[in-house]
Design an enzyme around this catalytic site. Structure first.
Site, PDB file in Angstrom:
ATOM      1  NE  ARG A  61      23.222  21.094   9.939  1.00 44.65           N
ATOM      2  CZ  ARG A  61      23.002  19.874   9.483  1.00 44.65           C
ATOM      3  NH1 ARG A  61      22.061  19.128  10.035  1.00 44.65           N
ATOM      4  NH2 ARG A  61      23.714  19.376   8.490  1.00 44.65           N
ATOM      5  CE  LYS A 204      21.885  25.156   7.142  1.00 46.41           C
ATOM      6  NZ  LYS A 204      21.644  25.644   5.751  1.00 46.41           N
ATOM      7  CG  HIS A 223      21.079  23.885   1.122  1.00 43.42           C
ATOM      8  ND1 HIS A 223      22.030  22.902   1.198  1.00 43.42           N
ATOM      9  CD2 HIS A 223      21.509  24.879   1.936  1.00 43.42           C
ATOM     10  CE1 HIS A 223      22.990  23.276   2.017  1.00 43.42           C
ATOM     11  NE2 HIS A 223      22.702  24.471   2.484  1.00 43.42           N
ATOM     12  CB  SER A 241      29.585  21.609   3.852  1.00 41.54           C
ATOM     13  OG  SER A 241      30.648  22.225   4.524  1.00 41.54           O
ATOM     14  CE  LYS A 245      25.402  26.031  -0.448  1.00 39.70           C
ATOM     15  NZ  LYS A 245      25.024  27.022   0.586  1.00 39.70           N
ATOM     16  CB  THR A 246      29.862  30.566   0.741  1.00 37.09           C
ATOM     17  OG1 THR A 246      28.801  29.891   1.433  1.00 37.09           O
ATOM     18  CG2 THR A 246      30.016  31.964   1.313  1.00 37.09           C
ATOM     19  CG  ASP A 260      22.847  28.168   3.622  1.00 35.46           C
ATOM     20  OD1 ASP A 260      23.458  27.345   2.912  1.00 35.46           O
ATOM     21  OD2 ASP A 260      22.310  27.856   4.700  1.00 35.46           O
ATOM     22  NE  ARG A 325      29.412  26.584   9.446  1.00 37.29           N
ATOM     23  CZ  ARG A 325      28.828  26.311   8.282  1.00 37.29           C
ATOM     24  NH1 ARG A 325      28.436  27.307   7.493  1.00 37.29           N
ATOM     25  NH2 ARG A 325      28.639  25.067   7.908  1.00 37.29           N
TER      26      ARG A 325
END
Length: 534
Positions: A61, A204, A223, A241, A245-246, A260, A325
């Site tokens: 991004r 996003k 988030h 990141s 979390k994932t 997410d 990704r």
């Protein structure tokens, strides 16, 4: 030329100023594969059937190029500053016309109509107009896919993205910082993308839109990832990141609601998205089997290096970018819960990758402490991740995702506090970073320890455990957890250099206090008093 696409809807966008006759609406993944392979250089099919693509110069991004239009309906609500940089309406219209002009030069365009938000009463209709088949497939994966009947009844969208990312902005236009510009106009309910082909800008961008629209309707946007246990208990995981979390929400014993973006409303929680966008650097079937197995036909692999002959992805290769990704429909996760809706959360887990190595692996938070750590959004960058970083650096991102917030952070924090109190939700802080020493001398906490802690949260063991008070922060640290050594739980005992531990702990507490000063004028006394005491 249309003989291969007789079953595809073609739409007119004359009212929007787009005069191309060949606009394919919601083509199937197979057709998008054909289009991408034929017209988009650098596109390949991997050995498992995923579509491998390149996003060009921009592989992440571009937050410094994001703009929000300052217009009457939203200007008094937006959290203006480095996250939401203002743009005047005239400049937006210049960029919009530049994007439309570019779209009109193409031989073909793709439109994807889908939904954001699984709860029918809160979902919004999103239209994506783009020049690349890979972008259309990406949003097919990431938005909630309408049935054929829903598509016929779709009507006019609530929000439209014009993605002309293959064409640059004019950097001499007022308020432009480069040839890239990502512009959101809440008055027109439009988003314009110029100068970047990185698909994550669309994902996003819609999250930022939901961060604006949902709180105005009394719904908390977050988030976070979310999963559900066998008894229907829901947990939310917050984290920046690299915090896990994932990984930690992908639990084979629990159903995945989403990885997410979520909303917490009066009926419980719902996923905003219809897919997952997983980092793939270092991915293996052993470490993350669910994600690895999801990389198949229909998945978009972004910026990965492939074997020249076998077309097998090299997941450890960061030659193009560390930010490799995979985007895939949530149904590709075998234990996903569809529809992606759950009850009110029983637990909230805030994840911090502490490279100073001083935070305990788990702490229990009071509601006020939960608000403080939510607003702070702490993790750390380590040496080597960015040019110029030679020692751990604290990173604070409000609400664990300030890059996507549109309203002041305290709006979300107060809504979170209210939801927690109404539903008796427990809050926890997990350090998934270093133990026994800072980055370079200690080691990253074992994933099996982190999973054991999560299991103990879910089965109620940690809520009943005896605790000791953690210095400066006044957090309650459990002294016992099945599968985790006691000295690891308490953090300090496994450090050889206790003096350095004490010094770094005080340094981290000071950094928290300094960061929070920007929110003190908005925060309640209870939240301010929940911070470190030096």
């Amino acid at each position: 030329m249309g003989e291969f696409h007789d079953d595809i809807d073609y739409v007119s966008m004359e009212l929007q100023g787009i005069h191309i006759s060949r606009i394919m609406r919601n083509p199937s993944p197979a057709l998008l594969y054909e289009e991408a392979l034929k017209y988009e250089p650098g596109t390949y099919i991997t050995n498992t059937g995923a579509l491998s693509v390149r996003s060009g110069e921009r592989t992440g991004r571009s937050p410094k190029d994001k703009r929000v239009v300052k217009e009457p309906s939203s200007q008094d609500k937006i959290w203006w500053g480095r996250v939401n940089i203002p743009m005047d309406e005239h400049t937006f219209l210049i960029n919009r016309e530049r994007a439309i002009d570019y779209l009109n030069t193409r031989d073909r365009l793709y439109v994807f109509d889908g939904y954001a938000g699984w709860a029918p009463e809160y979902r919004i209709k999103v239209r994506v107009v783009c020049t690349l088949a890979y972008h259309a497939l990406f949003m097919y994966d990431m938005l909630i896919r309408p049935t054929r009947e829903q598509l016929h009844e779709f009507g006019e969208p609530d929000f439209t993205i014009y993605n002309a990312g293959s064409f640059p902005a004019n950097r001499y236009t007022r308020e432009m910082s480069s040839g890239t510009s990502v512009d959101i106009n809440f008055g027109r309910r439009e988003m314009v993308i110029l100068g970047t082909k990185y698909a994550g800008e669309m994902k996003k961008g819609i999250f930022s839109v939901m961060h604006y629209l949902m709180p105005l309707r009394g719904v908390l946007s977050l988030h976070s990832s979310a999963n559900e246990g066998p008894d229907g208990d829901v947990s939310l995981f917050f984290g920046l990141s690299g915090t896990g979390k994932t990984t930690l929400s992908a639990d084979p014993a629990r159903k995945l609601i989403g990885d997410d973006e979520h909303c917490w409303y009066d009926g419980g929680v719902f996923n905003i998205e219809g897919g997952c966008y997983a980092k793939t650097i270092g991915l293996s079937a052993e470490k993350e089997p669910e994600i690895h197995a999801a990389i198949r036909f229909g998945t978009v692999l972004e910026n990965l290096v492939l074997d020249e002959y076998t077309r097998e992805p090299h997941y450890d290769d960061s030659t193009i970018t560390e930010n490799t990704r995979a985007a895939y429909p949530i149904e590709f996760i075998s234990n996903a819960k569809v529809p992606c809706i759950g009850t009110h959360p029983s637990n909230i887990v805030m994840l911090s990758c502490d490279a100073f190595g001083v935070l305990p692996p788990v702490c229990r938070l009071t509601p006020e402490q939960a608000m403080y750590f939510f607003i702070s959004g702490y993790t750390a960058k380590v040496a080597g991740t960015e040019v110029g970083i030679v020692e751990p650096q604290a990173t604070f991102s409000a609400c664990f995702g300030d890059a996507f917030l549109t309203l002041p952070p305290t709006v979300y924090a107060e809504m979170l506090a209210d939801r927690m109190k109404q539903n008796g939700t427990h809050a926890w802080l997990l350090n998934t970073g270093w133990v026994g020493g800072e980055y370079g001398t200690g080691k990253r906490i074992s994933l099996k320890y982190s999973r054991a802690i999560i299991d103990a949260i879910h089965n109620g063991e940690l809520a009943k455990a005896s605790t000791t008070t953690f210095p400066y922060f006044n957090l309650q640290v459990p002294t016992a957890c099945k599968g985790v050594p006691e000295d690891v739980l308490l953090a300090r005992p496994i450090w050889e250099d206790k003096v350095k531990y004490d010094t770094l702990l005080k340094k981290l507490a000071t950094l928290f206090s300094q960061n929070f000063k920007q929110f003190e004028s908005f925060a309640s006394e209870a939240i301010k008093n929940a911070g470190p005491v030096l």
